[in-house]
Design an enzyme around this catalytic site. Structure first.
Site, PDB file in Angstrom:
ATOM      1  N   HIS A   1     -67.871  -7.805  19.843  1.00  0.00           N
ATOM      2  CA  HIS A   1     -68.761  -6.401  20.157  1.00  0.00           C
ATOM      3  C   HIS A   1     -70.091  -6.149  19.627  1.00  0.00           C
ATOM      4  O   HIS A   1     -71.295  -7.248  19.597  1.00  0.00           O
ATOM      5  CB  HIS A   1     -67.911  -6.169  18.818  1.00  0.00           C
ATOM      6  CG  HIS A   1     -67.608  -4.029  18.613  1.00  0.00           C
ATOM      7  ND1 HIS A   1     -69.479  -3.374  18.613  1.00  0.00           N
ATOM      8  CD2 HIS A   1     -67.217  -3.109  18.658  1.00  0.00           C
ATOM      9  CE1 HIS A   1     -69.021  -2.551  18.826  1.00  0.00           C
ATOM     10  NE2 HIS A   1     -67.519  -2.750  18.666  1.00  0.00           N
TER      11      HIS A   1
ATOM     12  N   HIS B   1     -64.256  -1.099  26.737  1.00  0.00           N
ATOM     13  CA  HIS B   1     -64.070  -0.234  26.075  1.00  0.00           C
ATOM     14  C   HIS B   1     -62.596  -0.043  25.436  1.00  0.00           C
ATOM     15  O   HIS B   1     -62.536  -0.904  24.359  1.00  0.00           O
ATOM     16  CB  HIS B   1     -65.006   0.735  26.670  1.00  0.00           C
ATOM     17  CG  HIS B   1     -65.186   2.387  25.348  1.00  0.00           C
ATOM     18  ND1 HIS B   1     -65.192   1.841  24.402  1.00  0.00           N
ATOM     19  CD2 HIS B   1     -65.847   2.890  25.995  1.00  0.00           C
ATOM     20  CE1 HIS B   1     -66.126   3.117  23.776  1.00  0.00           C
ATOM     21  NE2 HIS B   1     -65.687   3.537  24.531  1.00  0.00           N
TER      22      HIS B   1
ATOM     23  N   ASP C   1     -59.351  -3.638  18.361  1.00  0.00           N
ATOM     24  CA  ASP C   1     -58.632  -2.599  19.498  1.00  0.00           C
ATOM     25  C   ASP C   1     -57.667  -4.820  19.747  1.00  0.00           C
ATOM     26  O   ASP C   1     -56.766  -4.860  19.680  1.00  0.00           O
ATOM     27  CB  ASP C   1     -59.337  -3.376  20.717  1.00  0.00           C
ATOM     28  CG  ASP C   1     -59.508  -2.159  21.027  1.00  0.00           C
ATOM     29  OD1 ASP C   1     -59.861  -1.025  20.594  1.00  0.00           O
ATOM     30  OD2 ASP C   1     -61.021  -2.164  21.440  1.00  0.00           O
TER      31      ASP C   1
HETATM   32  N1  CMC Z   1     -64.806 -14.268  24.195  1.00  0.00           N
HETATM   33  C1  CMC Z   1     -65.082 -14.792  25.230  1.00  0.00           C
HETATM   34  N2  CMC Z   1     -67.131 -15.332  25.046  1.00  0.00           N
HETATM   35  C2  CMC Z   1     -67.227 -14.142  24.559  1.00  0.00           C
HETATM   36  C3  CMC Z   1     -66.650 -12.784  24.354  1.00  0.00           C
HETATM   37  C4  CMC Z   1     -64.743 -12.323  23.886  1.00  0.00           C
HETATM   38  N3  CMC Z   1     -64.642 -12.314  23.633  1.00  0.00           N
HETATM   39  N4  CMC Z   1     -67.336 -11.967  23.686  1.00  0.00           N
HETATM   40  C5  CMC Z   1     -68.456 -12.531  24.365  1.00  0.00           C
HETATM   41  N5  CMC Z   1     -68.643 -13.119  24.398  1.00  0.00           N
HETATM   42  C6  CMC Z   1     -69.990 -14.057  25.238  1.00  0.00           C
HETATM   43  C7  CMC Z   1     -70.317 -14.445  25.670  1.00  0.00           C
HETATM   44  O1  CMC Z   1     -70.047 -15.363  27.176  1.00  0.00           O
HETATM   45  C8  CMC Z   1     -71.593 -14.515  26.050  1.00  0.00           C
HETATM   46  O2  CMC Z   1     -71.998 -15.979  26.011  1.00  0.00           O
HETATM   47  P1  CMC Z   1     -73.429 -16.150  26.189  1.00  0.00           P
HETATM   48  O3  CMC Z   1     -74.560 -15.944  25.328  1.00  0.00           O
HETATM   49  O4  CMC Z   1     -73.328 -17.514  26.062  1.00  0.00           O
HETATM   50  O5  CMC Z   1     -73.843 -15.711  27.437  1.00  0.00           O
HETATM   51  C9  CMC Z   1     -72.137 -13.844  24.611  1.00  0.00           C
HETATM   52  O6  CMC Z   1     -70.720 -14.318  23.149  1.00  0.00           O
HETATM   53  C10 CMC Z   1     -71.994 -12.332  23.753  1.00  0.00           C
HETATM   54  O7  CMC Z   1     -71.506 -11.714  24.955  1.00  0.00           O
HETATM   55  P2  CMC Z   1     -71.763 -10.487  25.525  1.00  0.00           P
HETATM   56  O8  CMC Z   1     -71.121  -9.689  26.919  1.00  0.00           O
HETATM   57  O9  CMC Z   1     -73.531 -11.241  26.121  1.00  0.00           O
HETATM   58  O10 CMC Z   1     -72.322  -9.582  24.201  1.00  0.00           O
HETATM   59  P3  CMC Z   1     -72.187  -7.747  24.806  1.00  0.00           P
HETATM   60  O11 CMC Z   1     -72.737  -7.290  23.793  1.00  0.00           O
HETATM   61  O12 CMC Z   1     -72.637  -7.169  26.441  1.00  0.00           O
HETATM   62  O13 CMC Z   1     -70.392  -7.265  25.068  1.00  0.00           O
HETATM   63  C11 CMC Z   1     -68.581  -6.875  24.740  1.00  0.00           C
HETATM   64  C12 CMC Z   1     -69.135  -6.646  23.962  1.00  0.00           C
HETATM   65  C13 CMC Z   1     -67.222  -6.210  23.561  1.00  0.00           C
HETATM   66  C14 CMC Z   1     -68.227  -6.381  26.073  1.00  0.00           C
HETATM   67  C15 CMC Z   1     -67.829  -8.105  24.869  1.00  0.00           C
HETATM   68  O14 CMC Z   1     -67.726  -9.358  23.503  1.00  0.00           O
HETATM   69  C16 CMC Z   1     -66.493  -8.764  25.171  1.00  0.00           C
HETATM   70  O15 CMC Z   1     -66.006  -8.431  26.482  1.00  0.00           O
HETATM   71  N6  CMC Z   1     -65.240  -8.286  24.111  1.00  0.00           N
HETATM   72  C17 CMC Z   1     -63.838  -8.476  24.932  1.00  0.00           C
HETATM   73  C18 CMC Z   1     -63.392  -7.231  25.030  1.00  0.00           C
HETATM   74  C19 CMC Z   1     -63.495  -6.324  23.886  1.00  0.00           C
HETATM   75  O16 CMC Z   1     -62.479  -6.873  23.256  1.00  0.00           O
HETATM   76  N7  CMC Z   1     -63.649  -5.122  23.835  1.00  0.00           N
HETATM   77  C20 CMC Z   1     -63.724  -4.392  22.933  1.00  0.00           C
HETATM   78  C21 CMC Z   1     -65.099  -3.373  22.157  1.00  0.00           C
HETATM   79  S1  CMC Z   1     -64.396  -2.826  20.455  1.00  0.00           S
HETATM   80  C22 CMC Z   1     -63.881  -1.566  20.821  1.00  0.00           C
HETATM   81  C23 CMC Z   1     -64.886  -0.445  21.627  1.00  0.00           C
HETATM   82  O17 CMC Z   1     -65.613  -0.139  20.477  1.00  0.00           O
HETATM   83  O18 CMC Z   1     -64.508  -0.367  22.617  1.00  0.00           O
END
Ligand code: CMC
Length: 432
Positions: free
Chosen positions: A310, A269, A368
Site C-alpha cells: 500500500h 486501486h 482487497d
Molecule cells: N508484490 C511484490 N512487490 C511489491 C508489491 C507487491 N504487491 N507492492 C510493492 N512491491 C515492491 C515494488 O516492486 C517496490 O520494490 P522496489 O523498491 O525494489 O522497486 C516496492 O515494493 C515499493 O513499491 P511501489 O510500487 O513503489 O509502491 P507504491 O506505493 O507506488 O505502490 C501499490 C503501492 C498498492 C500500488 C503496490 O503495493 C501494488 O501494486 N500492490 C498490488 C496491488 C494492490 O493490492 N492494490 C490495492 C491497494 S489497497 C486498495 C486501495 O486503497 O485502492
C-alpha cells in the site's frame, strides 16, 4: 479557516542570491506541511510525480497513520466503527462530521431507503451495453447518466442540492450495481425493498429473482455491511483525488463520481480485489506458490502479489485485520473453509508475511486481499468486486467533494517538468 504558519522553511537554491521563505503548517495529526504555493512567483515549480509527498488540500474527514496502521474517520478508529457501528451511520458521520443521535440516525436511514429506486427511463440505458460488458464500464456510464435525470439538484452552490444529491447517490449505487450484474446475466432487474437494511437490500437485488425470494443470512448481511463500511473512505487516494479534481472545475457531482469510478477501476486501486482472485486462478495450486513468490521478487518480472502493499500503510492495513475476521466468520457460516482457492490465499498470505523481501519492504495484505475472498464465498462474481468497492466508497467521494465545494477552492491544475521539443517551425507535409 485560513492556515496559520507555525514556522518557516528556508529554501536556498544554488545560483540564487536570496533564499525563499516558505510557511509551514501543522495539521491536527500527521506530518507538518510546507506551503510551496508561492514558488511559482519565484520562477520554480515543485516536482512530485505520484503525489508521494504532496498534500493537495485541507481535509477534516479521514486520517491515516500508515506507519502505525491507524485509520480514523472524523477521529473514530475504523476498528470501533466496524465493531459497533454500521455502514449508514458511517455515511452520516462522513457527510456531517458527527455521529447522529437516534432521531437523526433513523431519519437518515429513512431518507436513504426512500431514494433507492432509479428512474424507469434509466433502465433503457442498460440495453445499450453488450451483455458481456464489464460491470464497471456500465457503472461509469449509468452513474454519469444520473446527471441527466436530476436537474432539480445540480446547483453545486446550493447546500440543499448537494445534500439531496448525496442521499440519491448513496441510495442508488447499490441499485445500479445490482442492475449491472443482473444485466450481465440476462436476468430481470429486481426492485429495491425498503423493509430491508442497506446490505440486505443489496443482496436481495443481486440474488432474488421474480420467481424466488433470496433469504439473507444475518452473518452474510453483516459481512456485506462491513465490506461497504471498510471501503467508505480513505482520504486522498487516486479515485477521491479524481473526484476532487473533476469537482474543482465546477462539474456536477454525478459526473465527478463517475470520474471517481473510472479511477477506481484500475488494478493498482479498487481493481485489486478482482485482481487477487484472478491471480489465485493463475497460480492454480498451493504447489505453485513458491514459483509466484519468486516472480513477485524478480525486478525484471512485472508480476506482483495482488492485495499486498500500500502507498500509505507500511504496517498491517487496519481494514485488512477486520476483513480477515469477517472472512473467517463467513467461511465458517458457509462451511467452505476447505475451498482450494481460499486455502491458496491463506497459504500465500502466510508465506509472504514471513518472506524477507515482503518483510523488508513492509508489504502487508491490504483490504482487497480478504474482501475478494469473502465476496467469492458469498457467490458474488469476480467482475462485481470493484463495483462493490465503488458502492462502498461513494459516501467518501461525496464527503470530499462536498467539503471542497463548501469552502474556498481553486481549479486543480498541476504543473509539469517539460522535456519535449523546443519551439520549432512547422514543416509542410511534402517537405518532411
Ligand atoms: N508484490 C511484490 N512487490 C511489491 C508489491 C507487491 N504487491 N507492492 C510493492 N512491491 C515492491 C515494488 O516492486 C517496490 O520494490 P522496489 O523498491 O525494489 O522497486 C516496492 O515494493 C515499493 O513499491 P511501489 O510500487 O513503489 O509502491 P507504491 O506505493 O507506488 O505502490 C501499490 C503501492 C498498492 C500500488 C503496490 O503495493 C501494488 O501494486 N500492490 C498490488 C496491488 C494492490 O493490492 N492494490 C490495492 C491497494 S489497497 C486498495 C486501495 O486503497 O485502492
Amino acid at each position: 479557516m485560513a492556515n496559520q504558519a507555525t514556522k518557516t522553511a528556508t529554501l536556498s537554491i544554488e545560483g540564487e542570491a536570496d533564499a525563499i521563505e516558505l510557511p509551514v503548517y501543522q495539521g491536527a495529526e500527521g506530518p507538518d506541511v510546507i506551503d510551496v504555493g508561492n514558488l511559482t512567483s519565484k520562477g520554480y515549480f515543485t516536482y512530485d510525480p505520484g503525489f508521494v509527498s504532496t498534500a493537495a488540500c485541507d481535509s477534516e474527514i479521514t486520517y491515516i497513520d500508515g506507519d502505525n496502521g491507524v485509520l480514523l474517520h472524523r477521529g473514530y478508529p475504523i476498528e470501533q466503527l466496524a465493531e459497533q457501528s454500521d455502514y449508514l451511520e458511517l455515511c452520516y458521520l462522513l457527510l456531517n462530521g458527527e455521529l447522529p443521535d437516534r432521531t437523526q440516525r433513523d431519519g437518515f436511514v429513512d431518507i436513504i431507503k426512500n431514494h433507492t429506486m432509479v428512474h424507469e427511463q434509466l433502465r433503457h440505458f442498460f440495453n445499450g451495453f453488450r451483455r458481456d460488458a464489464h460491470p464497471m464500464a456500465i457503472m461509469c456510464g449509468v452513474t454519469g447518466a444520473l446527471s441527466a435525470f436530476y436537474h432539480d439538484s445540480l446547483d453545486i452552490d446550493d447546500a440543499s442540492h448537494r445534500k439531496v444529491t448525496a442521499h440519491r447517490l448513496i441510495a442508488k449505487m447499490p441499485t445500479l450495481a445490482a442492475m449491472s450484474y443482473k444485466y450481465s446475466q440476462g436476468l430481470p432487474f429486481i426492485y429495491p425493498r425498503n423493509d430491508l437494511s442497506y446490505a440486505e437490500n443489496f443482496l436481495h437485488m443481486m440474488f432474488a429473482t421474480p420467481c424466488e425470494d433470496y433469504v439473507v443470512s444475518p452473518t452474510i448481511a453483516r459481512a456485506m455491511d462491513r465490506i461497504f463500511l471498510l471501503h467508505a473512505d480513505h482520504e486522498q487516494n487516486a479515485s477521491t483525488s479524481t473526484v476532487r479534481l473533476a469537482g474543482s472545475t465546477g462539474a456536477n457531482p454525478f459526473a465527478c463520481i463517475a470520474a471517481g469510478i473510472a479511477a477506481l477501476w484500475g488494478p493498482s486501486h479498487g481493481g485489486a480485489n478482482e485482481a487477487v482472485l484472478n491471480m489465485l486462478d493463475q497460480i492454480g495450486s498451493v504447489d505453485n506458490i513458491d514459483k509466484y513468490i519468486k516472480k513477485a521478487k524478480d525486478k525484471d518480472d512485472p508480476f506482483r502479489i495482488m492485495g499486498f502493499g500500500h502507498r500509505v500503510y507500511k504496517n498491517y492495513d487496519p481494514r485488512a485485520k477486520v476483513m480477515q475476521e469477517t472472512c473467517r466468520e463467513v467461511l465458517a457460516e458457509l462451511g467452505v473453509e476447505d475451498n482450494p482457492t481460499l486455502q491458496m490465499a491463506q497459504r500465500l498470505e502466510q508465506i509472504a508475511l514471513e518472506d524477507e523481501y515482503f518483510v523488508e519492504k513492509r508489504l502487508y495484505p491490504n483490504v482487497d486481499f480478504y474482501s475478494g475472498i469473502i465476496l467469492k464465498a458469498i457467490g458474488i462474481p469476480v467482475e462485481m468486486f470493484t463495483v462493490i468497492f465503488a458502492t462502498g466508497r461513494t459516501p467518501g467521494w461525496i464527503a470530499h467533494w462536498n467539503e471542497m465545494i463548501s469552502g474556498p477552492y481553486k481549479i486543480g491544475r498541476p504543473r509539469q517538468l517539460y522535456k519535449g521539443a523546443g519551439a520549432r517551425d512547422y514543416v509542410p507535409v511534402d517537405n518532411r
